[in-house]
Design a protein around this motif. Sequence first.
Motif, short mmCIF file in Angstrom:
data_model
loop_
_atom_site.label_atom_id
_atom_site.label_comp_id
_atom_site.label_asym_id
_atom_site.label_seq_id
_atom_site.Cartn_x
_atom_site.Cartn_y
_atom_site.Cartn_z
N ARG A 462 0.87 -1.18 0.03
CA ARG A 462 -0.11 -0.02 -0.07
C ARG A 462 0.86 1.35 0.02
O ARG A 462 0.33 2.55 -0.20
CB ARG A 462 -0.68 -0.04 1.11
N ALA A 465 0.64 3.87 -3.07
CA ALA A 465 -0.77 4.52 -3.22
C ALA A 465 -0.56 5.74 -2.19
O ALA A 465 -1.07 6.82 -2.21
CB ALA A 465 -1.68 3.48 -3.01
N HIS A 468 1.82 8.74 -2.74
CA HIS A 468 1.01 9.45 -4.03
C HIS A 468 -0.15 10.45 -3.38
O HIS A 468 -0.19 11.67 -3.64
CB HIS A 468 0.32 8.68 -5.17
N VAL A 530 -6.88 5.82 2.00
CA VAL A 530 -6.03 4.96 0.97
C VAL A 530 -5.79 3.50 1.72
O VAL A 530 -5.77 2.61 0.85
CB VAL A 530 -4.71 5.71 0.77
#
Length: 567
Positions: A462, A465, A468, A530
Motif C-alpha cells: 500500500r 498509493a 502519492h 488509502v
Amino acid sequence: MFSAVNTIWVLLGAALVFFMQAGFAMVETGFTRAKNAGNIIMKNLMDFCIGTPIFWMVGFGIMFGAGSGVFGWFDFFTRKDYSFILPNGVPFSAFLIFQTVFCATAATIVSGAMAERTKFVSYCIYSAAISLFVYPISGHWIWGGGWLSQLGFHDFAGSTAVHMVGGVAAIIGAKILGPRIGKYTKEGKSRAILGHSLTLGALGVFILWFCWFGFNGCSTVAMDSDEAVTSAASIFVTTNLAAAVATCTTMLFTWIRYKKPDVSMTLNGSLAGLVAITAGCDVVSPFGAAIIGIVAGIAVVVVIEFVDKGLKIDDPVGAIGVHGCCGALGTLLTGLFAVEGGLFYGGGVHMFAVQCLGVGSVILWVVITMTIIFTVIHKTVGLRVTEREEIEGLDSTEHGLVSAYADFAVPAIPAAGIKNKSMPEASVSVEEAVPVQVKIKDTYTASDIALTKIEILTKQERFEALKHALNEIGVTGMTVTQVLGCGVQKGAFEYYRGIPVDMQLLPKIQVEIVVAKVPVIDVINTAKKVLYTGHIGDGKIFIYHVENAIKVRTGEEGYDAMQGADE
C-alpha cells in the motif's frame, strides 16, 4: 593394468562427493541462525580436513584390511598391499581418495543436529573419532569384506554405511547435548526457531542433489564395459526419480498437514529420497525407486516431528530424520524391492532378513561407541558452550567474528588510507555554505504552528498509493523504513518444520512524517482512505507532539525548519 576410463570415473566421483561438503555447509547454515553461520562453515571445513589425514593414517586399514570379518588391520599410513580389494583397473591412490570423501560425509552429518550450542574443540574431537574407528569398523563389515558382506548385506553406496551412521551419531549427540535455549517451554511445548536463510538451504540441497549422481553413480567404480555403462545409467535414473518423488510427496503431505506446503520440510524431503535410494539404487527398478521415494517423503516429516515433539530432541536441520531414519528405511526397502532377491520379486525372506540384521547391528555399534565418546567429552573438555556464549552466538564467542555477514551487522568503515567517495571529504565553512534566504510570512496555514509527528504502519503493497495521496495534499517529506511486526492478531498463523510459530512477524512499512503547515486531520483522513480494506492488518496511525525541529544547514527552528527552499 590400469584402466584410464575407470580411473577417471572414480576420480570424478571423488570430486563430486567432496563437493557435497559445500552442500551440507549451505543446508546447515541456512537452517540455523545467522549468528552461528561462521561456526557452521568452520565445522564443515574442519571435519573434512581432520578426517582426511586420520583416515589415511589409520581408518583405511581398519576398513579395508584383510584381518577378520569384524576388523581389518592396523596399517599406519596405508603401506600394505590392498590389491585384493581394488576395483578393476583402478590404482590404489584413486580408490583411497574415493573412500576418504565418503568417510568425511559420515562425519559432517552429525554437525547439523548439534548446531548452535556445541563447543568447537569438542566437535573436532568427536569428528576425529568418527573417522578414526566408528565409521571404518562398521564400514569394514559392509564394504571391506566383513561379516555382513559375507552374509549378502546390500548397501551399494552407503544408506547405512554412511548416512545412517551419521544420523545415529547425531541423535546420540543431540540427546546428550540437550536442546537450544528457548527451544522448549517449561511445559515441554516445542517452539519454532527459524533458520535465517531458506535461500542458502535450497542452494545446499541442489548442490547435494547434483553431487549425489557421483555419490551413487560413480560407486560402480567402472565404466569400461557395456554392463558398467548400463548400470551407471540406471543408477542415475533411480537416484533422480526417488529424490523427485520424495520431494513431491513431502510437499503434498505438508500441504495437507499444515494447510500450506512447507518449504524447509520439502527441501528435507529431497534429501530423504536421495538418502533412501542410495542403498538399492543399483538393484531396484524405476517403479521401486518411486515407491521408496514416496515412503521416504512421508517418513521424514513424521520422524522429524516425532524427534522434536515426542522425544524432545532438538535437531535444527532434520539430520536425524533425513539420514538416520531414511538411511535405515532405504536399506530395509532394498530387501523388499530388489529385482533380484527382493521379497516382493519372489526372492524369499532371506535378503530382507539380512538387511534387518545389518541395520540393527550397525545401529547398536554406533549407539554404544558414540555414547561413550560423547560422555567422555562431556565429562572432560565439555560438550556444550555456556549459556552466555550460546545467546551471543558461536561466531563471536568461538571464532571472534562480529558476524559471518559483517557488512550487514554494522556500517562498513573504509580502511585506513582509503577514501569513501560517497561522503564529503570535510565540512565546509559557514561562508562557503549554500546561500539561504529566509522568507517571513505574516500568517500561517496551520492554526497553531505546532509540530506533529505522524507514524503510519501498514502493508508494503500500500506504500506507493499512500505516498502519492500524501503528496497530493502537500506532504513531501517523509522517512520510510521496512520493518517486521504484528498487531493483536499475532501475525499470520504459520508452521515452521511442523511447529506452529508462536508470533509471526510480518513485513511492514513504517512511514514517519512531521507536519506543521498541512493540517494533521487531513493527513489522517487521507491515510485512512488509502489504506482501508476492511481486513485485519490494514495498519495503525500514531500521533506524537514534537517539541522542536532544527534544520542543520540553516539553523532554522520550529515551523521554519519544516519549510522547503521555495517557501
